[in-house]
Motif scaffolding. Structure first.
Motif, PDB file in Angstrom:
ATOM      1  N   SER A  26      -6.191   7.079   3.758  1.00 45.97           N
ATOM      2  CA  SER A  26      -5.711   5.699   3.724  1.00 45.97           C
ATOM      3  C   SER A  26      -5.942   4.874   4.985  1.00 45.97           C
ATOM      4  CB  SER A  26      -4.205   5.682   3.412  1.00 45.97           C
ATOM      5  OG  SER A  26      -3.949   6.035   2.075  1.00 45.97           O
TER       6      SER A  26
ATOM      7  N   GLY B 157      -8.619   1.790   5.521  1.00 39.74           N
ATOM      8  CA  GLY B 157      -8.385   0.652   4.641  1.00 39.74           C
ATOM      9  C   GLY B 157      -7.166  -0.150   5.059  1.00 39.74           C
TER      10      GLY B 157
ATOM     11  N   VAL C 190     -11.258   0.633  -1.418  1.00 40.92           N
ATOM     12  CA  VAL C 190      -9.979   0.179  -1.966  1.00 40.92           C
ATOM     13  C   VAL C 190      -9.631  -1.187  -1.371  1.00 40.92           C
ATOM     14  CG1 VAL C 190      -7.491   0.607  -1.994  1.00 40.92           C
ATOM     15  CG2 VAL C 190      -9.076   2.485  -2.450  1.00 40.92           C
TER      16      VAL C 190
ATOM     17  N   TRP D 117       0.864  -1.193   0.000  1.00 35.96           N
ATOM     18  CA  TRP D 117       0.000   0.000   0.000  1.00 35.96           C
ATOM     19  C   TRP D 117       0.894   1.234   0.000  1.00 35.96           C
ATOM     20  CZ3 TRP D 117      -5.565  -0.099   1.324  1.00 35.96           C
ATOM     21  CH2 TRP D 117      -6.129   1.181   1.393  1.00 35.96           C
TER      22      TRP D 117
ATOM     23  N   SER E  27      -7.945   4.410  -6.484  1.00 34.24           N
ATOM     24  CA  SER E  27      -9.300   4.938  -6.295  1.00 34.24           C
ATOM     25  C   SER E  27      -9.616   6.038  -7.303  1.00 34.24           C
ATOM     26  CB  SER E  27      -9.454   5.491  -4.869  1.00 34.24           C
ATOM     27  OG  SER E  27      -8.572   6.579  -4.656  1.00 34.24           O
TER      28      SER E  27
ATOM     29  N   MET F 102      -2.126   5.122  -3.564  1.00 34.32           N
ATOM     30  CA  MET F 102      -2.941   6.218  -3.028  1.00 34.32           C
ATOM     31  C   MET F 102      -2.197   7.535  -3.210  1.00 34.32           C
ATOM     32  SD  MET F 102      -5.758   4.858  -2.035  1.00 34.32           S
ATOM     33  CE  MET F 102      -6.572   5.864  -0.794  1.00 34.32           C
TER      34      MET F 102
ATOM     35  N   SER G  85     -11.076   4.473   1.388  1.00 35.98           N
ATOM     36  CA  SER G  85     -10.046   3.444   1.594  1.00 35.98           C
ATOM     37  C   SER G  85     -10.620   2.065   1.906  1.00 35.98           C
ATOM     38  CB  SER G  85      -9.081   3.871   2.696  1.00 35.98           C
ATOM     39  OG  SER G  85      -9.713   3.894   3.961  1.00 35.98           O
TER      40      SER G  85
ATOM     41  N   GLY H 177     -12.998   3.656  -5.264  1.00 32.78           N
ATOM     42  CA  GLY H 177     -13.070   4.446  -4.041  1.00 32.78           C
ATOM     43  C   GLY H 177     -14.524   4.753  -3.697  1.00 32.78           C
TER      44      GLY H 177
ATOM     45  N   ALA I  36     -12.309   9.292   4.428  1.00 37.91           N
ATOM     46  CA  ALA I  36     -11.257   8.274   4.488  1.00 37.91           C
ATOM     47  C   ALA I  36     -11.847   6.871   4.544  1.00 37.91           C
ATOM     48  CB  ALA I  36     -10.360   8.520   5.703  1.00 37.91           C
TER      49      ALA I  36
END
Length: 384
Positions: free
Chosen positions: A14, A17, A337, A7, A102, A79, A334, A128, A330
């Motif tokens: 972020s 996720g 994702v 990631w 995303s 990201m 995320s 996303g 967020a």
């Protein structure tokens, strides 16, 4: 060999996720230019674990180190700013690794289709919130309409999809910024194309086509965003001669157009330097304070009328609030994702370049995963 997930980017969108995947995967590494935020996140994780490493795309040695940690079948999450996704994709392709972003599918990413197929990997984009969850909602709704046998009959069809991040608490300005306002200001000058009253409509500025939309008893203001036209076919409505309305757009709090009237006047005649100056002013006046809650509202609706006026109507929506590392924005971005990453690991995607998922069964599976993470879908007119 267990497939690893890499990631890239531990920024504002972020954390949820990453935390979600840390509790489900054996091998998860978070890469960033500055590992401070990632290390802080690592220390806060109570279920699962993750590794943290430094990656600077401007440093050849750093890129080589990252590449040496990639293996066939791994999943890379980018990201980073959208203009860097293709660079990351090319690094992943070289090691036959998959990619998830995303961001909107770019023309440059589409050009990697043959390389992706040859490498046997999936490059998954638009996974996303918007784009992302809106696509899942759209495919589920259109499928439900087909099951109800109301499509393909030349009937009057209306489709709308609107999404926005807004303050959880109403303000006179109707909006607050999580990051530099420059992007929002620039987007106001973007043109948009959509279907209204059965005809293609074009607007050159966002505020030219603001209308009201009632969602679950609350009135918001919405306007078309970007080019909605390609999504008519993607959502399976291109064979509907009675397509009266088709618009994908942005959602704002009620009163936004009035509150921002002076902003529109400034933006219309502003140079790039003027926009930067205005951006700095707005950043100083309208930002979220530490711990303040934000809100995300997404609404996708489909209506079909027959010649007698009888209606089939359904909608899917979400209305989320959050703060700190778990802002609504967020979480919705995320965690989607994260669902895309799990989908890639389940081999849901054929090799090639993709935008989210068009498979309705898979879309419902993603929505189930989001529900387990606390992102609840509000369904009206259908059951999912």
């Amino acid at each position: 060999m267990t497939k690893a997930v890499h990631w890239i980017g531990a920024g504002l969108a972020s954390a949820p996720g990453i935390v979600s995947l840390a509790g489900k995967l054996e091998k998860l590494t978070v890469w960033d230019m500055d590992t401070t935020r990632a290390e802080h996140l690592k220390a806060s994780i109570t279920v699962g674990e993750l590794s943290v490493a430094k990656l600077d795309l401007n440093d050849d040695a750093s890129v080589l180190n990252f590449t040496n940690h990639l293996h066939k079948g791994d999943v890379v999450v980018s990201m980073l700013p959208a203009f860097l996704h293709v660079r990351v994709a090319e690094i992943a392709l070289a090691k036959e690794a998959n990619l998830v972003t995303s961001s909107y599918l770019s023309s440059e990413m589409v050009l990697l289709e043959e390389k992706a197929k040859k490498a046997g990997v999936a490059l998954v984009n638009e996974a996303g919130l918007d784009p992302g969850i809106d696509h899942l909602f759209a495919h589920v709704l259109v499928d439900a309409a087909k099951e109800a046998d109301v499509l393909g009959r030349g009937r009057h069809v209306e489709f709308v999809s609107h999404c926005g991040g807004i303050p959880a608490e109403a303000t006179e300005f109707t909006y607050k910024f999580s990051w530099t306002p420059l992007g929002v200001l620039t987007a106001l000058k973007n043109s948009a194309r959509y279907i209204y009253e059965g005809k293609t409509k074009d607007i050159s500025r966002a505020w030219e086509a603001v209308s009201e939309l009632d969602i679950l008893g609350e009135v918001f203001e919405v306007y078309p965003n970007r080019n909605s036209m390609p999504y008519i076919k993607e959502y399976g409505l291109d064979k509907e001669p009675g397509l009266h309305t088709f618009v994908r757009g942005t959602l704002r709090m009620g009163g936004w157009k009035k509150a921002w009237a002076d902003i529109f006047t400034q933006v219309e005649h502003a140079s790039q330097e003027d926009l930067k100056t205005l951006s700095e002013k707005l950043w100083n006046e309208h930002t979220y304070s530490d711990g303040e809650e934000d809100r995300v509202v997404l609404y996708v609706g489909l209506k079909v009328k027959d010649e007698t006026g009888s209606e089939w109507q359904a909608s899917l929506a979400l209305d989320e609030v959050g703060s700190g590392l778990n802002t609504a924005m967020a979480r919705t971005v995320s965690l989607t994702v994260a669902e895309a990453v799990k989908a890639v690991l389940r081999d849901e995607f054929e090799p090639g370049v993709h935008a989210a998922t068009e498979n309705v069964a898979h879309a419902k599976l993603w929505l189930e995963g989001l529900a387990e993470s606390g992102i609840k879908t509000i369904a009206q007119g259908i059951e999912i």
